[in-house]
Scaffold this motif. Structure first.
Motif, PDB file in Angstrom:
ATOM      1  N   ALA A 147      18.311 -34.331 -56.937  1.00 11.63           N
ATOM      2  CA  ALA A 147      18.792 -32.962 -56.812  1.00 11.63           C
ATOM      3  C   ALA A 147      19.926 -32.650 -57.847  1.00 11.63           C
TER       4      ALA A 147
ATOM      5  N   ASP B 139      21.005 -24.917 -52.663  1.00 10.69           N
ATOM      6  CA  ASP B 139      20.928 -26.469 -52.651  1.00 10.69           C
ATOM      7  C   ASP B 139      20.421 -26.852 -51.330  1.00 10.69           C
TER       8      ASP B 139
ATOM      9  N   SER C 154      19.596 -29.837 -50.434  1.00 10.99           N
ATOM     10  CA  SER C 154      19.369 -31.195 -50.491  1.00 10.99           C
ATOM     11  C   SER C 154      19.474 -31.721 -48.927  1.00 10.99           C
TER      12      SER C 154
END
Ligand SMILES: Cc1ncc(COP(=O)(O)O)c(C=O)c1O
Length: 183
Positions: free
Chosen positions: A72, A175, A177
């Motif tokens: 990531a 994001d 993740s």
């Protein structure tokens, strides 16, 4: 063992992960898409199928929208640093982002002269969509936000933000993740 660091890296990995990696290493770890021989084609087919499954998972318009990175951190760096910012552009993010977001943003601020506004979480350690929409200006080119914080686990209503900004030109970098997974 009691493993308490799942927000950084899950352990133990699901059994299927180890099995799939072993199968690849043992049976077809050739160069995908770089050779005409059977093993290369088998590896290419696995990559293609994986790309397609990910496109379905993320509802991407086409599988060519899926790019693979080592992790990531590299993907976020590429999305942020690879964007064609100009001096005076504005970015909105939060104080709770991971270093993989905050560090490239800091570098952009110093090297490219972009302005960054950091949204602070409220007393429940979360944000509201309006915290972002009220900061948008003509100069805002990007909003970078994690879907779920790796610190608090708070979920942000990312879909609502996208809907509210559908007429604005700012790119939203999410994001995911902590939240990109499939049952
Ligand atoms: C929210 C968030 N963003 C980015 C990362 C970086 O992920 P990676 O280790 O895959 O580079 C993590 C890792 O824990 C994370 O929790």
């Amino acid at each position: 063992m009691l493993y308490f660091d799942h927000a950084a890296s899950s352990f133990p990995k699901p059994k299927k992960v180890g099995e799939a990696m072993k199968e690849a290493v043992d049976l077809y770890a050739a160069n995908p898409g770089r050779g005409g021989h059977a093993l290369s084609q088998q590896a290419a087919a696995v990559v293609k199928n994986t790309r397609k499954e990910l496109a379905d998972l993320f509802q991407a318009p086409h599988e060519s929208h899926v790019w693979f990175y080592q992790n990531a951190t590299m993907a976020l760096n590429q999305a942020i640093v690879g964007f064609p910012f100009e001096v005076g552009d504005h970015i909105i993010t939060t104080t709770f982002e991971h270093n993989s977001v905050l560090r490239p943003l800091k570098a952009l601020e110093q090297q490219k002269g972009v302005h960054i506004t950091y949204v602070e979480p409220d007393h429940t350690e979360s944000y509201q969509v309006e915290d972002f929409t009220k900061l948008i200006t003509e100069q805002t080119k990007m909003i970078v936000i994690s879907h779920a914080s790796n610190v608090t686990g708070a979920l942000f209503p990312i879909k609502e933000l996208g809907e509210q900004l559908s007429n604005h030109h700012a790119t939203i970098v999410v994001d995911a993740s902590q939240t990109a997974w499939k049952n």
